[in-house]
Scaffold this motif. Structure first.
Motif, PDB file in Angstrom:
ATOM      1  N   GLY A  26       0.801  -1.217   0.000  1.00  0.00           N
ATOM      2  CA  GLY A  26       0.000   0.000   0.000  1.00  0.00           C
ATOM      3  C   GLY A  26       0.831   1.262   0.000  1.00  0.00           C
ATOM      4  N   CYS A  27       1.763   1.369   0.947  1.00  0.00           N
ATOM      5  CA  CYS A  27       2.513   2.620   1.108  1.00  0.00           C
ATOM      6  C   CYS A  27       3.969   2.532   0.651  1.00  0.00           C
ATOM      7  CB  CYS A  27       2.459   3.083   2.562  1.00  0.00           C
ATOM      8  SG  CYS A  27       3.328   2.004   3.732  1.00  0.00           S
ATOM      9  N   GLN A  28       4.451   1.345   0.360  1.00  0.00           N
ATOM     10  CA  GLN A  28       5.822   1.116  -0.105  1.00  0.00           C
ATOM     11  C   GLN A  28       6.890   1.317   0.976  1.00  0.00           C
ATOM     12  OE1 GLN A  28       6.613  -0.099  -3.320  1.00  0.00           O
ATOM     13  NE2 GLN A  28       4.420  -0.398  -3.195  1.00  0.00           N
ATOM     14  N   ARG A  29       6.478   1.288   2.256  1.00  0.00           N
ATOM     15  CA  ARG A  29       7.472   1.369   3.336  1.00  0.00           C
ATOM     16  C   ARG A  29       7.848  -0.036   3.777  1.00  0.00           C
ATOM     17  NH1 ARG A  29       4.600   4.913   7.823  1.00  0.00           N
ATOM     18  NH2 ARG A  29       2.839   3.698   7.048  1.00  0.00           N
ATOM     19  N   ARG A  45      11.212  11.572   7.712  1.00  0.00           N
ATOM     20  CA  ARG A  45       9.965  11.203   7.029  1.00  0.00           C
ATOM     21  C   ARG A  45      10.032  11.549   5.542  1.00  0.00           C
ATOM     22  NH1 ARG A  45       5.002  12.630  11.185  1.00  0.00           N
ATOM     23  NH2 ARG A  45       5.653  11.187  12.808  1.00  0.00           N
ATOM     24  N   ARG A  46      10.573  12.707   5.209  1.00  0.00           N
ATOM     25  CA  ARG A  46      10.711  13.079   3.789  1.00  0.00           C
ATOM     26  C   ARG A  46      11.634  12.113   3.059  1.00  0.00           C
ATOM     27  NH1 ARG A  46      10.831  18.319   6.222  1.00  0.00           N
ATOM     28  NH2 ARG A  46       8.859  19.363   5.827  1.00  0.00           N
ATOM     29  N   HIS A  47      12.684  11.689   3.736  1.00  0.00           N
ATOM     30  CA  HIS A  47      13.597  10.718   3.131  1.00  0.00           C
ATOM     31  C   HIS A  47      12.873   9.395   2.857  1.00  0.00           C
ATOM     32  CE1 HIS A  47      17.218   8.525   2.171  1.00  0.00           C
ATOM     33  NE2 HIS A  47      16.901   7.632   3.096  1.00  0.00           N
ATOM     34  N   VAL A  48      12.094   8.926   3.828  1.00  0.00           N
ATOM     35  CA  VAL A  48      11.330   7.690   3.650  1.00  0.00           C
ATOM     36  C   VAL A  48      10.341   7.850   2.497  1.00  0.00           C
ATOM     37  CG1 VAL A  48       9.600   6.168   4.708  1.00  0.00           C
ATOM     38  CG2 VAL A  48      11.626   6.847   5.999  1.00  0.00           C
ATOM     39  N   LEU A  49       9.677   8.997   2.405  1.00  0.00           N
ATOM     40  CA  LEU A  49       8.735   9.214   1.301  1.00  0.00           C
ATOM     41  C   LEU A  49       9.434   9.163  -0.048  1.00  0.00           C
ATOM     42  CD1 LEU A  49       6.420  12.020   2.729  1.00  0.00           C
ATOM     43  CD2 LEU A  49       5.908   9.582   2.465  1.00  0.00           C
ATOM     44  N   SER A  50      10.663   9.687  -0.120  1.00  0.00           N
ATOM     45  CA  SER A  50      11.395   9.611  -1.393  1.00  0.00           C
ATOM     46  C   SER A  50      11.752   8.158  -1.718  1.00  0.00           C
ATOM     47  CB  SER A  50      12.635  10.505  -1.374  1.00  0.00           C
ATOM     48  OG  SER A  50      13.600  10.013  -0.477  1.00  0.00           O
ATOM     49  N   LEU A  51      12.074   7.359  -0.693  1.00  0.00           N
ATOM     50  CA  LEU A  51      12.342   5.932  -0.921  1.00  0.00           C
ATOM     51  C   LEU A  51      11.079   5.216  -1.392  1.00  0.00           C
ATOM     52  CD1 LEU A  51      14.538   5.120   2.218  1.00  0.00           C
ATOM     53  CD2 LEU A  51      15.313   5.435  -0.144  1.00  0.00           C
ATOM     54  N   CYS A  52       9.938   5.570  -0.800  1.00  0.00           N
ATOM     55  CA  CYS A  52       8.662   4.964  -1.209  1.00  0.00           C
ATOM     56  C   CYS A  52       8.365   5.267  -2.675  1.00  0.00           C
ATOM     57  CB  CYS A  52       7.519   5.488  -0.339  1.00  0.00           C
ATOM     58  SG  CYS A  52       7.618   4.985   1.383  1.00  0.00           S
ATOM     59  N   ARG A  57       8.027   3.430  -8.282  1.00  0.00           N
ATOM     60  CA  ARG A  57       8.468   3.538  -9.686  1.00  0.00           C
ATOM     61  C   ARG A  57       9.118   2.238 -10.146  1.00  0.00           C
ATOM     62  NH1 ARG A  57      10.988   9.277  -8.782  1.00  0.00           N
ATOM     63  NH2 ARG A  57       9.316  10.600  -9.528  1.00  0.00           N
ATOM     64  N   ALA A  58      10.002   1.691  -9.322  1.00  0.00           N
ATOM     65  CA  ALA A  58      10.738   0.475  -9.686  1.00  0.00           C
ATOM     66  C   ALA A  58       9.807  -0.718  -9.850  1.00  0.00           C
ATOM     67  CB  ALA A  58      11.800   0.171  -8.625  1.00  0.00           C
ATOM     68  N   ILE A  64       0.663   7.745 -11.540  1.00  0.00           N
ATOM     69  CA  ILE A  64       0.840   9.138 -11.946  1.00  0.00           C
ATOM     70  C   ILE A  64       2.017   9.712 -11.182  1.00  0.00           C
ATOM     71  CG2 ILE A  64      -1.569   9.567 -12.553  1.00  0.00           C
ATOM     72  CD1 ILE A  64      -1.874  10.949  -9.829  1.00  0.00           C
ATOM     73  N   GLU A  65       2.717  10.658 -11.773  1.00  0.00           N
ATOM     74  CA  GLU A  65       3.815  11.311 -11.092  1.00  0.00           C
ATOM     75  C   GLU A  65       3.270  12.349 -10.126  1.00  0.00           C
ATOM     76  OE1 GLU A  65       7.230  10.953 -11.136  1.00  0.00           O
ATOM     77  OE2 GLU A  65       6.887   9.144 -12.292  1.00  0.00           O
ATOM     78  N   PRO A  66       3.836  12.401  -8.918  1.00  0.00           N
ATOM     79  CA  PRO A  66       3.378  13.406  -7.965  1.00  0.00           C
ATOM     80  C   PRO A  66       3.699  14.809  -8.485  1.00  0.00           C
ATOM     81  CG  PRO A  66       5.121  12.019  -7.036  1.00  0.00           C
ATOM     82  CD  PRO A  66       4.864  11.546  -8.414  1.00  0.00           C
ATOM     83  N   THR A  67       2.789  15.748  -8.211  1.00  0.00           N
ATOM     84  CA  THR A  67       2.994  17.123  -8.666  1.00  0.00           C
ATOM     85  C   THR A  67       3.403  18.034  -7.518  1.00  0.00           C
ATOM     86  OG1 THR A  67       0.655  17.581  -8.358  1.00  0.00           O
ATOM     87  CG2 THR A  67       1.365  16.914 -10.567  1.00  0.00           C
TER      88      THR A  67
END
Length: 70
Positions: A26-29, A45-52, A57-58, A64-67
């Motif tokens: 669901g969240c990719q964490r 948290r921002r770092h984890v969101l970038s990993l998610c 993507r992988a 959709i790409e986040p805007t």
């Protein structure tokens, strides 16, 4: 008056199931990121969101790409 930053919201979408790599579908964490979320500061948290986002993507799960940045 000091400006206080609001906590970065959890990416949880209430689809809680781990795949074979122990990543939530669901969240990719991963499990550690999920359990530590409430104790993380906004930078973490921002770092984890970038990993998610990278994981989604992988795995071809990003439709959709986040805007908006987090």
């Amino acid at each position: 008056m000091m400006d206080v930053e609001r906590p970065v919201a959890s990416p949880c979408v209430s689809v809680c199931a781990l795949d074979d790599a122990d990543i939530c579908i669901g969240c990719q964490r991963n499990v550690e990121e999920i359990t530590r979320w409430s104790r993380m500061d906004n930078r973490e948290r921002r770092h984890v969101l970038s990993l998610c986002l990278e994981r989604a993507r992988a795995n071809g799960q990003l439709l959709i790409e986040p805007t908006k940045s987090f």
